[in-house]
Design a protein around this motif. Sequence first.
Motif, PDB file in Angstrom:
ATOM      1  N   THR A 126      -8.421  -0.832 -13.811  1.00  0.00           N
ATOM      2  CA  THR A 126      -7.017  -0.471 -13.729  1.00  0.00           C
ATOM      3  C   THR A 126      -6.884   0.965 -13.234  1.00  0.00           C
ATOM      4  O   THR A 126      -7.525   1.866 -13.768  1.00  0.00           O
ATOM      5  CB  THR A 126      -6.324  -0.602 -15.097  1.00  0.00           C
ATOM      6  OG1 THR A 126      -6.554  -1.910 -15.622  1.00  0.00           O
ATOM      7  CG2 THR A 126      -4.823  -0.372 -14.967  1.00  0.00           C
ATOM      8  N   VAL A 127      -6.063   1.145 -12.213  1.00  0.00           N
ATOM      9  CA  VAL A 127      -5.753   2.475 -11.692  1.00  0.00           C
ATOM     10  C   VAL A 127      -4.354   2.845 -12.158  1.00  0.00           C
ATOM     11  O   VAL A 127      -3.380   2.157 -11.836  1.00  0.00           O
ATOM     12  CB  VAL A 127      -5.840   2.508 -10.155  1.00  0.00           C
ATOM     13  CG1 VAL A 127      -5.489   3.888  -9.625  1.00  0.00           C
ATOM     14  CG2 VAL A 127      -7.226   2.094  -9.688  1.00  0.00           C
TER      15      VAL A 127
ATOM     16  N   GLU B 117      -8.064  -3.163  -1.659  1.00  0.00           N
ATOM     17  CA  GLU B 117      -6.695  -2.776  -1.982  1.00  0.00           C
ATOM     18  C   GLU B 117      -6.651  -1.520  -2.851  1.00  0.00           C
ATOM     19  O   GLU B 117      -5.621  -0.828  -2.894  1.00  0.00           O
ATOM     20  CB  GLU B 117      -5.983  -3.925  -2.703  1.00  0.00           C
ATOM     21  CG  GLU B 117      -5.927  -5.212  -1.906  1.00  0.00           C
ATOM     22  CD  GLU B 117      -5.278  -6.341  -2.679  1.00  0.00           C
ATOM     23  OE1 GLU B 117      -4.720  -6.056  -3.769  1.00  0.00           O
ATOM     24  OE2 GLU B 117      -5.323  -7.491  -2.218  1.00  0.00           O
ATOM     25  N   VAL B 118      -7.747  -1.224  -3.566  1.00  0.00           N
ATOM     26  CA  VAL B 118      -7.776  -0.099  -4.497  1.00  0.00           C
ATOM     27  C   VAL B 118      -8.240   1.182  -3.808  1.00  0.00           C
ATOM     28  O   VAL B 118      -7.777   2.281  -4.147  1.00  0.00           O
ATOM     29  CB  VAL B 118      -8.697  -0.428  -5.696  1.00  0.00           C
ATOM     30  CG1 VAL B 118      -8.808   0.749  -6.649  1.00  0.00           C
ATOM     31  CG2 VAL B 118      -8.170  -1.650  -6.431  1.00  0.00           C
TER      32      VAL B 118
ATOM     33  N   ILE C 105      -2.275  -0.208  -9.849  1.00  0.00           N
ATOM     34  CA  ILE C 105      -2.876  -1.482  -9.437  1.00  0.00           C
ATOM     35  C   ILE C 105      -3.923  -1.894 -10.461  1.00  0.00           C
ATOM     36  O   ILE C 105      -4.548  -1.045 -11.101  1.00  0.00           O
ATOM     37  CB  ILE C 105      -3.499  -1.359  -8.024  1.00  0.00           C
ATOM     38  CG1 ILE C 105      -3.905  -2.738  -7.496  1.00  0.00           C
ATOM     39  CG2 ILE C 105      -4.658  -0.390  -8.015  1.00  0.00           C
ATOM     40  CD1 ILE C 105      -4.304  -2.727  -6.028  1.00  0.00           C
ATOM     41  N   LYS C 106      -4.076  -3.208 -10.628  1.00  0.00           N
ATOM     42  CA  LYS C 106      -5.034  -3.756 -11.592  1.00  0.00           C
ATOM     43  C   LYS C 106      -5.759  -4.926 -10.927  1.00  0.00           C
ATOM     44  O   LYS C 106      -5.111  -5.820 -10.377  1.00  0.00           O
ATOM     45  CB  LYS C 106      -4.302  -4.226 -12.840  1.00  0.00           C
ATOM     46  CG  LYS C 106      -5.193  -4.766 -13.943  1.00  0.00           C
ATOM     47  CD  LYS C 106      -4.368  -5.445 -15.027  1.00  0.00           C
ATOM     48  CE  LYS C 106      -3.394  -4.470 -15.660  1.00  0.00           C
ATOM     49  NZ  LYS C 106      -2.617  -5.109 -16.770  1.00  0.00           N
ATOM     50  N   ILE C 107      -7.100  -4.913 -10.971  1.00  0.00           N
ATOM     51  CA  ILE C 107      -7.883  -5.947 -10.295  1.00  0.00           C
ATOM     52  C   ILE C 107      -9.011  -6.432 -11.207  1.00  0.00           C
ATOM     53  O   ILE C 107      -9.485  -5.690 -12.069  1.00  0.00           O
ATOM     54  CB  ILE C 107      -8.488  -5.425  -8.972  1.00  0.00           C
ATOM     55  CG1 ILE C 107      -9.433  -4.249  -9.248  1.00  0.00           C
ATOM     56  CG2 ILE C 107      -7.410  -5.042  -7.987  1.00  0.00           C
ATOM     57  CD1 ILE C 107     -10.266  -3.838  -8.051  1.00  0.00           C
TER      58      ILE C 107
ATOM     59  N   MET D 107     -11.275  -4.973  -4.109  1.00  0.00           N
ATOM     60  CA  MET D 107     -11.506  -3.532  -4.016  1.00  0.00           C
ATOM     61  C   MET D 107     -10.887  -2.894  -2.761  1.00  0.00           C
ATOM     62  O   MET D 107     -10.459  -1.733  -2.819  1.00  0.00           O
ATOM     63  CB  MET D 107     -13.001  -3.243  -4.069  1.00  0.00           C
ATOM     64  CG  MET D 107     -13.342  -1.781  -4.327  1.00  0.00           C
ATOM     65  SD  MET D 107     -12.720  -1.196  -5.911  1.00  0.00           S
ATOM     66  CE  MET D 107     -13.832  -2.053  -7.030  1.00  0.00           C
TER      67      MET D 107
ATOM     68  N   ARG E  86       0.828  -1.214   0.000  1.00  0.00           N
ATOM     69  CA  ARG E  86       0.000   0.000   0.000  1.00  0.00           C
ATOM     70  C   ARG E  86       0.859   1.260   0.000  1.00  0.00           C
ATOM     71  O   ARG E  86       0.540   2.245  -0.667  1.00  0.00           O
ATOM     72  CB  ARG E  86      -0.922  -0.004   1.219  1.00  0.00           C
ATOM     73  CG  ARG E  86      -1.986  -1.088   1.172  1.00  0.00           C
ATOM     74  CD  ARG E  86      -3.008  -0.919   2.259  1.00  0.00           C
ATOM     75  NE  ARG E  86      -4.076  -1.903   2.150  1.00  0.00           N
ATOM     76  CZ  ARG E  86      -5.132  -1.947   2.957  1.00  0.00           C
ATOM     77  NH1 ARG E  86      -5.260  -1.045   3.908  1.00  0.00           N
ATOM     78  NH2 ARG E  86      -6.060  -2.861   2.804  1.00  0.00           N
TER      79      ARG E  86
END
Length: 387
Positions: free
Chosen positions: A232-233, A290-291, A212-214, A288, A133
């Motif tokens: 994707t962020v 984690e995002v 980050i990508k989820i 989510m 993080r």
Amino acid sequence: MSRDICVNTWPCSYYLELEKRWVPGQLSLTSLSLKFMTDKTREILVSFPLSSITEIKKEASNFIFSSLTILEKDHNKHWFSSLQPSRNVVFSIIEHFWRELLLSQSGAAVEASSSPMTKGKELTGLMACAQKRLEGTAKVLHHQGEQLDSISRGLEKMESDLDVADRLLTELESPSWWPFSSKLWKMPSKTEPKGDVSMASSTAFGKEGIVIKIPAIISQRTESHVKPGRFTVLVSRLEIHSSDSLLMHRFEREDVDDIKVHTPYEISIRQRFIGKPDIAYRLISAKMPEVIPVLEVQFSKKIEFLEDALMLRSTRASSLAETDYSVWHAASGPVDRAVHCEPSSGSQEGRPFQLQTSEPLLSEADTQELRQRGSCWLKIKTRIWNT
């Protein structure tokens, strides 16, 4: 924060096989389990963990009514029908959380099979999560710093151009007999190439700059139509892709008007327009949590936590305030006792022997890894504060 948080609840009917009848109620999904509660008596008829599911299928009861069936490891089959808003929505969301749980458990099972879980590995996992993080936050803050540097260079160039224009205007307004007029035209202007202004933003963190990508379940406008995809962020924008890796929409940083956090696993992103409908997407993902911390850094003034998600923010705020104490004091004590464990001068003869033969709380490998991660952690924190 407990992982077993309610993700969603759907009205439906459950089939009681012993009584041969359908019972209306609510099907609730958490990050770890499924349960069905009746409407009349509020009794929980079934409750089982997602890890016990072996198969999720779309079937038809009596060859007419669309139903959702869930098969457990002990061969118990559960029938759910009259699902709202639709069977496809419920199926997609439950399957997503089930698959993500299986993937996380498979990775944990491989790690557990290679070596048993110890106190050192638990502390290492805690530090690895915090470090991940912090790295995401550092990327975002570093990119914002580069953008500020780019803006500063642009302002300096504008100031230089204004100085040149002022000198030219002075030359034009000065009389013909002024002896210094010819020198002003020969003074070169100090300008930087245009490419340098946006160099930082275009080359930040590689070609893509992915933070980050989820995987996620995506819906637009209505909740009755959902599809699996990917969220994707990036350091400068947000992207939503379908399961076929096709770009569905791209939100530039300035295009995002508001982000609402409905639950720790569900958010909505909106871009407002005048004279035409807004562009809004709703995203549900097991990853989510984690995002959301990254989005808080990028869109601190545009993100809003709704009532069901307020506990996420309050819990994380308190946990972040105690992260340094909990990790370092929890790790330093066992490390010091395991590595520098020496008997006192007034101890009995049997006590030193007991300390030497007892199994240490932390192994030498765990101690070394904790120290390495601790040094990396401090470097990242220093980088964030300097940014």
